[in-house]
Write a protein that holds these residues in place. Structure first.
Motif, PDB file in Angstrom:
ATOM      1  N   GLU A   1      13.156 -23.525 -29.942  1.00  0.00           N
ATOM      2  CA  GLU A   1      14.409 -22.774 -29.842  1.00  0.00           C
ATOM      3  C   GLU A   1      14.736 -22.089 -31.173  1.00  0.00           C
ATOM      4  O   GLU A   1      15.218 -20.954 -31.201  1.00  0.00           O
ATOM      5  CB  GLU A   1      15.557 -23.703 -29.442  1.00  0.00           C
ATOM      6  CG  GLU A   1      16.911 -23.005 -29.317  1.00  0.00           C
ATOM      7  CD  GLU A   1      16.887 -21.829 -28.333  1.00  0.00           C
ATOM      8  OE1 GLU A   1      17.556 -20.793 -28.634  1.00  0.00           O
ATOM      9  OE2 GLU A   1      16.200 -21.913 -27.300  1.00  0.00           O
ATOM     10  N   GLU A   2      14.477 -22.773 -32.286  1.00  0.00           N
ATOM     11  CA  GLU A   2      14.705 -22.149 -33.587  1.00  0.00           C
ATOM     12  C   GLU A   2      13.810 -20.923 -33.774  1.00  0.00           C
ATOM     13  O   GLU A   2      14.234 -19.917 -34.346  1.00  0.00           O
ATOM     14  CB  GLU A   2      14.443 -23.162 -34.705  1.00  0.00           C
ATOM     15  CG  GLU A   2      15.532 -24.216 -34.855  1.00  0.00           C
ATOM     16  CD  GLU A   2      15.172 -25.258 -35.891  1.00  0.00           C
ATOM     17  OE1 GLU A   2      16.070 -25.670 -36.671  1.00  0.00           O
ATOM     18  OE2 GLU A   2      13.998 -25.678 -35.934  1.00  0.00           O
ATOM     19  N   ASN A   3      12.593 -20.991 -33.291  1.00  0.00           N
ATOM     20  CA  ASN A   3      11.687 -19.836 -33.391  1.00  0.00           C
ATOM     21  C   ASN A   3      12.228 -18.658 -32.590  1.00  0.00           C
ATOM     22  O   ASN A   3      12.187 -17.506 -33.047  1.00  0.00           O
ATOM     23  CB  ASN A   3      10.298 -20.218 -32.883  1.00  0.00           C
ATOM     24  CG  ASN A   3       9.299 -19.089 -33.065  1.00  0.00           C
ATOM     25  OD1 ASN A   3       8.966 -18.696 -34.181  1.00  0.00           O
ATOM     26  ND2 ASN A   3       8.833 -18.528 -31.950  1.00  0.00           N
TER      27      ASN A   3
ATOM     28  N   ILE B   1      13.421 -19.815 -41.830  1.00  0.00           N
ATOM     29  CA  ILE B   1      14.403 -20.633 -41.116  1.00  0.00           C
ATOM     30  C   ILE B   1      15.591 -21.035 -41.999  1.00  0.00           C
ATOM     31  O   ILE B   1      16.713 -21.224 -41.518  1.00  0.00           O
ATOM     32  CB  ILE B   1      13.714 -21.896 -40.529  1.00  0.00           C
ATOM     33  CG1 ILE B   1      14.656 -22.636 -39.584  1.00  0.00           C
ATOM     34  CG2 ILE B   1      13.206 -22.796 -41.644  1.00  0.00           C
ATOM     35  CD1 ILE B   1      15.030 -21.827 -38.356  1.00  0.00           C
TER      36      ILE B   1
ATOM     37  N   GLU C   1      15.322 -18.055 -31.988  1.00  0.00           N
ATOM     38  CA  GLU C   1      16.497 -17.554 -32.704  1.00  0.00           C
ATOM     39  C   GLU C   1      16.101 -16.636 -33.863  1.00  0.00           C
ATOM     40  O   GLU C   1      16.721 -15.581 -34.060  1.00  0.00           O
ATOM     41  CB  GLU C   1      17.327 -18.732 -33.231  1.00  0.00           C
ATOM     42  CG  GLU C   1      18.034 -19.517 -32.150  1.00  0.00           C
ATOM     43  CD  GLU C   1      18.746 -20.744 -32.701  1.00  0.00           C
ATOM     44  OE1 GLU C   1      18.712 -20.931 -33.959  1.00  0.00           O
ATOM     45  OE2 GLU C   1      19.321 -21.509 -31.912  1.00  0.00           O
TER      46      GLU C   1
ATOM     47  N   ILE D   1       9.194 -26.019 -37.096  1.00  0.00           N
ATOM     48  CA  ILE D   1      10.532 -25.833 -36.540  1.00  0.00           C
ATOM     49  C   ILE D   1      10.452 -26.030 -35.035  1.00  0.00           C
ATOM     50  O   ILE D   1       9.361 -26.126 -34.458  1.00  0.00           O
ATOM     51  CB  ILE D   1      11.115 -24.432 -36.871  1.00  0.00           C
ATOM     52  CG1 ILE D   1      10.233 -23.328 -36.275  1.00  0.00           C
ATOM     53  CG2 ILE D   1      11.260 -24.255 -38.376  1.00  0.00           C
ATOM     54  CD1 ILE D   1      10.787 -21.923 -36.477  1.00  0.00           C
ATOM     55  N   SER D   2      11.600 -26.067 -34.386  1.00  0.00           N
ATOM     56  CA  SER D   2      11.618 -26.241 -32.935  1.00  0.00           C
ATOM     57  C   SER D   2      11.356 -24.912 -32.245  1.00  0.00           C
ATOM     58  O   SER D   2      11.475 -23.837 -32.843  1.00  0.00           O
ATOM     59  CB  SER D   2      12.978 -26.789 -32.489  1.00  0.00           C
ATOM     60  OG  SER D   2      13.982 -25.797 -32.660  1.00  0.00           O
TER      61      SER D   2
END
Length: 531
Positions: free
Chosen positions: A121-123, A80, A125, A118-119
């Motif tokens: 949405e970050e995953n 990330i 991405e 992580i969130s």
């Protein structure tokens, strides 16, 4: 139209996570060449971003010419904190210069929040970013949706969203992973159906794959069920090696696909090499062969009961679901106290011994066999000893030598030093008396050396013979140290192997019996007297 099934082997990466399963770089290269000859579509060579051995493997495998197999490098989505271009893991994948890359990402929301921190949405991405970056560097881009089935059950929408972002990143193949191995076959149709419906909705034209673990003993069943549901990319390992309880076993999946489900895959052209490939993997890992393994196990086509043998002799389909030769294995008829006339006659024919069903000697042989096994002898794992027994009953056993006696001495002359073992033997070969002695690493080794030292000048062929295995089993514990023991000896001359057996309350005597049988079998073999 049904597509050809792709078979993806991950023995060299996922398989090596098994306890006690270790391979050198040279072992991995040799296994890769064997898998290429078998006709597997992909071989996953390792994770170049995780250890130098994988980097060395990818360097060396590029020097080999492969006929069909594509090598895949394996890695994770970017960290990330890194953009894709600067992520060391992704750079290592590109440096491996493989035609295929397999990337795994998180499909289970619990792993995203609790493991990666992580969130969601970050995953999503990092999945898309990673695949998009690698797309231009590789011919085949495969996405392993880790923990997909557990993720789907816990948060269906998020699990499907990870597949959407993998497609948008440019993945050619989406692999649904049962990473914890807890999914059962009856659960797959609904989940795979939902995935297929979702991919149709987003107009994605990709292959679907399955990667099953065996923690519920259903990895093979899950893989076959997935194919039945339209999946056309199957991942697994040779002999089912893998972390915890292992991965889906390709030595069971391949023949089931080819012979039972009538599916087309490239390995179908070379499936008769399955048995030897399976054994090569075990040999490279220095692990014993699982004799009870379906299709490729030594006992997979072994028949013991007399009624079974009689039926198999007339028509193998009565007790065999496929012909063993199709996968490179062979039929074995075992000799035991359950053996009937059919077993004995089959073995006699196999060994070139002329014995008819109405021959009175047949009853004598069966009687001798049952008496011997009542004493503790077991011949299904020592067929060389049984052939000698049968030849003796038929009057065909040549007397190569006569042993008058032997002695074994163990001297523990210093408590802090290992004992010294010496064996002496007195025997006759023709009219010649021979009296020899030899030191050894233990009494059995000393006896073996002394015996061959005495006989080699008369029978030079014994120099090429060696013992490769020695097993002792206590037959009954009720008499403590006075219990009978059974000794099983395996020998080889570099061309073939044979096993012999001995039984006694004295472990040295039992070992001696097995050694004498082993030497006699080799001498018969050398003179062309065996069938």
């Amino acid at each position: 139209m049904t597509r050809v099934i792709e078979v993806y082997d991950t023995t060299l990466r996922d398989g090596t996570q098994a306890e006690n399963f270790n391979l050198s770089v040279e072992d991995k290269v040799r296994i890769t060449l064997a898998l290429d000859q078998l006709g597997l579509d992909f071989v996953e060579g390792g994770w170049p971003g995780s250890n130098p051995m994988s980097v060395d493997y990818f360097r060396k495998i590029k020097q080999q010419r492969l006929n069909h197999t594509l090598i895949a490098a394996f890695g994770s989505t970017r960290h990330i904190k890194n953009n894709a271009q600067q992520d060391p893991n992704l750079q290592a994948l590109i440096a491996a210069e493989t035609p295929a890359i397999t990337i795994f990402g998180k499909s289970w929301d619990i792993h995203v929040t609790d493991a990666l921190h992580i969130s969601l949405e970050e995953n999503l991405e990092i999945i898309e970013d990673t695949l998009f970056f690698l797309r231009s560097h590789v011919d085949r881009l495969i996405y392993d949706a880790e923990h997909f089935f557990d993720g789907f059950k816990h948060n269906r929408d998020f699990a499907l969203a990870t597949l959407t972002r993998a497609v948008q990143g440019g993945a050619d193949t989406l692999v649904l992973c049962d990473t914890n191995g807890g999914t059962l076959p009856h659960e797959l149709p609904a989940i795979i159906g939902a995935v297929r419906h979702h991919l149709e909705a987003i107009k994605a034209s990709v292959r679907l794959g399955i990667h099953a673990h065996n923690d519920s003993e259903t990895a093979v069943a899950n893989s076959l069920m997935a194919v039945e549901q339209g999946i056309d990319h199957v991942q697994g390992t040779m002999n089912g090696y893998g972390e915890r309880c292992g991965n889906a076993n390709l030595t069971s999946i391949l023949p089931a696909l080819i012979f039972k489900m009538k599916r087309e895959c490239h390995a179908g052209k070379n499936i008769e090499a399955l048995y030897k490939t399976s054994r090569l993997v075990n040999e490279m890992a220095n692990l014993p062969h699982n004799r009870y393994q379906p299709y490729v196990g030594e006992s997979a086509f072994a028949h013991k009961g007399g009624i079974h043998v009689s039926a198999v002799t007339r028509n193998p389909l009565t007790y065999e679901h496929i012909e063993p030769e199709k996968v490179g294995n062979n039929r074995r008829i075992l000799i035991s106290d359950q053996a009937g006339r059919a077993n004995i006659l089959h073995k006699a024919g196999q060994w070139g011994l002329h014995l008819k069903a109405d021959d009175p000697l047949l009853s004598t042989i069966i009687s001798d066999l049952k008496e011997k096994e009542n004493q503790g002898y077991k011949y299904e794992a020592a067929e060389a000893s049984f052939e000698l027994l049968m030849r003796e009953a038929l009057g065909l056993q040549r007397k190569f030598f006569r042993v008058e006696g032997f002695r074994v001495m163990n001297n523990k002359y210093r408590i802090d030093k290992p004992p010294l073992t010496e064996a002496t033997i007195r025997l006759y070969v023709g009219g010649h008396e021979v009296h020899t002695a030899s030191m050894g690493d233990g009494p059995v080794n000393a006896l073996d050396r002394a015996l061959r030292k005495a006989l080699t000048r008369f029978y030079p062929c014994l120099e090429e013979m060696e013992l490769t295995d020695y097993k002792v089993r206590v037959l009954s514990g009720e008499h403590g140290t006075e219990a009978k023991v059974r000794v099983l000896v395996e020998s080889t001359d570099g061309k073939c192997q044979w096993r012999t057996v001995g039984v006694s309350i004295n472990i040295i005597e039992a070992s001696w019996q097995a050694l004498i049988d082993s030497v006699n079998y080799k001498l018969l073999k050398n003179e062309g007297l065996l069938g």
